[in-house]
Design a protein around this motif. Structure first.
Motif: not given
Length: 333
Positions: A299-320
């Motif tokens: 459960e901890a691993k799945q949470f970490l992976e999902r948070w990383q996916s959502v945030t990393a791609w949000a920053l990619e969209k922002a050009g950061s």
């Protein structure tokens, strides 16, 4: 030859028994807890509130040491270089999940074994109480009229403030000067001294200062008002387009070296599960606007992976993002 072989097997069996016995007796001495951010910040506050309850479950002391720097890279690297024997644990935040896209390091939490994802916090954009802005809309208007003038407290690339700024800049324009600190605590001290104008902070670090009137909340990074800061508007009042990133927030986790023996991981996981569930610690989380997660194992691993996916791609969209999430194998959410 047969006699030598039998002797060797006996020695090997004895060695394995000794190692197994050592694991069974864990912990036999104090454990070192490395906090990857400075004193007085959210991660430090969470670690110091949680640890006494974990110590009770383990029957030993956990000696806490702050090792800030490099957006938490120094603290995490310190733990990764220690022996994989369970006597050094990392108290970390969300930042490692962004190291690869920010060009800070080639590792994240997948390079360690998560013991517990403790909880997830809320974010407030705070300013000194004597600032003229009543809310984030006022600050944003001032920033538009005075580009590059305002000083924003930060904790380095991939830190909470820089991530929130990137999200804001993906839907608007907030041209400010970044002043970097080793965590929320030093940033708050600088804000109280008038050295910076505002800073996105974990509510766990800022709430006491807002309640005392030393700081003011300009916006909470949520869709709706929150009970803990009823007079602070949600950021969507000033920036409706921010809603696409919400809900979002920092988190806190405990981890050890990846090759730590399973028996030790199980002992630590059980102790931290009990510690997080402790009524006093649950009250601490609630009073600081944080949500208890208390996740272990898969459960901890799945949470970490999902948070990383959502945030990393949000920053990619922002050009950061300095490196595309796709290049480092982070899947789209």
């Amino acid at each position: 030859m047969i006699k030598q072989l039998l002797t060797g097997l006996a020695i090997s069996a004895g060695t394995l028994a000794a190692v197994s016995s050592a694991f069974a007796d864990y912990p036999e001495r104090n454990i070192e807890g490395i906090i990857q951010w400075g004193a007085g910040g959210a991660t430090d506050n969470v670690a110091r509130s949680l640890t006494p309850h974990v110590e009770e479950a383990l029957g030993t002391s956990i000696v806490l040491t702050n090792r800030p720097g490099g957006t938490g890279v120094i603290g995490m690297s310190t733990v990764m270089q220690k022996p994989a024997n369970g006597y050094t644990v990392l108290y970390g935040a969300e930042n490692p999940q962004l190291y690869s896209i920010m060009g800070l390091a080639d590792f994240d939490y997948s390079a360690m074994t998560p013991i517990n994802v403790i909880g997830q916090g809320l974010v407030v954009i705070a300013a000194p109480a004597d600032k003229e802005w009543k809310n984030f809309g006022d600050l944003l208007k001032y920033a538009h009229e005075h580009p590059g003038e305002l000083r924003m407290g930060g904790t380095g690339a991939g830190g909470l403030p820089s991530t929130v700024l990137a999200m804001i800049n993906s839907v608007d324009s907030l041209d400010v000067r970044n002043v970097t600190f080793g965590g929320d605590g030093p940033g708050i001290t600088a804000m109280l001294g008038g050295h910076i104008d505002f800073m996105p902070l974990s509510l766990a670090a800022a709430q006491e200062h807002i309640a005392s009137g030393r700081l003011k909340g300009l916006a909470v990074v949520t869709k709706e008002s929150i009970e803990e800061l009823p007079d602070t508007p949600p950021i969507t009042e000033a920036l409706p387009k921010m809603e696409s990133y919400l809900p979002w927030g920092p988190f806190w986790a405990v981890a050890v070296r990846k090759d730590t023996p399973d028996d030790i991981v199980a002992t630590l996981s059980d102790a931290y599960e009990k510690g997080v569930a402790n009524e006093q610690f649950q009250q601490f989380l609630s009073e600081n606007g944080a949500k208890s997660l208390n996740l272990q194992g898969e459960e901890a691993k799945q949470f970490l992976e999902r948070w990383q996916s959502v945030t990393a791609w949000a920053l990619e969209k922002a050009g950061s993002a300095k490196v595309s999430p796709e290049e480092v194998g982070i899947p789209k959410p």
